[in-house]
Scaffold this motif. Structure first.
Motif, mmCIF file in Angstrom:
data_model
loop_
_atom_site.group_PDB
_atom_site.id
_atom_site.type_symbol
_atom_site.label_atom_id
_atom_site.label_comp_id
_atom_site.label_asym_id
_atom_site.label_seq_id
_atom_site.Cartn_x
_atom_site.Cartn_y
_atom_site.Cartn_z
ATOM 1 N N VAL A 94 2.751 -10.753 -11.194
ATOM 2 C CA VAL A 94 2.893 -10.028 -12.452
ATOM 3 C C VAL A 94 2.980 -11.045 -13.583
ATOM 4 O O VAL A 94 3.704 -12.036 -13.472
ATOM 5 N N VAL A 95 2.238 -10.783 -14.658
ATOM 6 C CA VAL A 95 2.319 -11.602 -15.874
ATOM 7 C C VAL A 95 2.885 -10.699 -16.967
ATOM 8 O O VAL A 95 2.426 -9.571 -17.147
ATOM 9 N N LEU A 143 -10.497 -10.258 -19.443
ATOM 10 C CA LEU A 143 -9.980 -11.493 -18.855
ATOM 11 C C LEU A 143 -9.077 -12.195 -19.852
ATOM 12 O O LEU A 143 -9.442 -12.356 -21.017
ATOM 13 N N ARG A 144 -7.907 -12.603 -19.377
ATOM 14 C CA ARG A 144 -7.004 -13.426 -20.187
ATOM 15 C C ARG A 144 -6.736 -14.698 -19.398
ATOM 16 O O ARG A 144 -6.147 -14.642 -18.315
ATOM 17 N N ILE A 195 -8.036 -9.050 -15.559
ATOM 18 C CA ILE A 195 -7.877 -10.300 -14.820
ATOM 19 C C ILE A 195 -7.042 -11.232 -15.684
ATOM 20 O O ILE A 195 -7.400 -11.503 -16.827
ATOM 21 N N ASP A 196 -5.924 -11.685 -15.150
ATOM 22 C CA ASP A 196 -5.082 -12.658 -15.832
ATOM 23 C C ASP A 196 -5.060 -13.930 -15.007
ATOM 24 O O ASP A 196 -4.827 -13.865 -13.790
ATOM 25 N N ASN A 232 -4.517 -22.197 -11.887
ATOM 26 C CA ASN A 232 -5.493 -21.927 -10.822
ATOM 27 C C ASN A 232 -5.115 -20.725 -9.962
ATOM 28 O O ASN A 232 -5.349 -20.701 -8.755
ATOM 29 N N ARG A 233 -4.533 -19.727 -10.608
ATOM 30 C CA ARG A 233 -4.203 -18.474 -9.921
ATOM 31 C C ARG A 233 -4.629 -17.323 -10.822
ATOM 32 O O ARG A 233 -4.488 -17.390 -12.040
ATOM 33 N N ALA A 234 -5.142 -16.275 -10.213
ATOM 34 C CA ALA A 234 -5.560 -15.100 -10.974
ATOM 35 C C ALA A 234 -4.992 -13.849 -10.326
ATOM 36 O O ALA A 234 -4.914 -13.745 -9.101
ATOM 37 N N GLY A 235 -4.615 -12.911 -11.177
ATOM 38 C CA GLY A 235 -4.194 -11.592 -10.732
ATOM 39 C C GLY A 235 -5.189 -10.577 -11.243
ATOM 40 O O GLY A 235 -5.603 -10.643 -12.406
#
Length: 179
Positions: A6-7, A107-108, A153-154, A158-161
């Protein structure tokens, strides 16, 4: 934090208030980026519901939290190419739910610089969805005005949710704010 799913973006003067409130709901900590928190929870959707409920009960918290982005899927990547490949793979798994619908990808990015710009990446994912649904004879169309679905997409370093939200879910969860 490794393994975040979670962001949470917060308003400048609400950072401490948001962090204290979120730490009561799960593992929450500062990210390396300005006014961005990350969380690791067992059920990101249940967390979103809990945050929504808390902001209704405590409007000051609503004024502290700008956006919540729970990931229903996540990936780690080492290169831009790996990011695109892995994100496309997940998006392709969602194609049956995207068939014949209006949509767009948002995308962020935070962190690692890439040659592929954010708008170019969004266009690449949008085009991939349109092409795949067209080939399946269930064409989707890109719409930035009241779409049926938004794919968020956040990335942090080097990680995406990734998550897919319907119009109804976007109306229900005020803190998603994908656009």
């Amino acid at each position: 934090m490794k393994g975040w799913n979670v962001v949470v973006s917060v308003y400048q003067d609400g950072f401490r208030r948001a962090l204290r409130a979120l730490q009561k709901l799960g593992l929450a900590e500062r990210s390396p980026y300005h006014n961005v928190l990350v969380m690791k929870v067992e059920d990101p959707i249940a967390l979103l519901e809990a945050i929504e409920k808390r902001t209704e009960e405590n409007p000051a918290l609503y004024d502290a939290i700008s956006r919540v982005a729970p990931a229903t899927r996540d990936i780690d990547f080492l290169s831009e190419e790996e990011f695109v490949e892995r994100a496309k793979f997940i998006i392709c798994e969602w194609l049956p739910r995207l068939a014949g619908r209006s949509l767009h990808v948002r995308l962020r990015r935070r962190g690692t610089k890439h040659n592929l710009g954010t708008q170019d990446a969004e266009r690449l994912f949008n085009d991939a969805i349109v092409d795949a649904t067209k080939q399946a004879a269930t064409p989707s169309k890109i719409s930035f005005t009241d779409p049926d679905v938004v794919i968020e997409i956040d990335t942090i370093d080097n990680r995406a949710g990734l998550a897919m939200w319907t119009r109804e879910e976007l109306a229900r969860y005020h803190l998603l704010r994908p656009d």
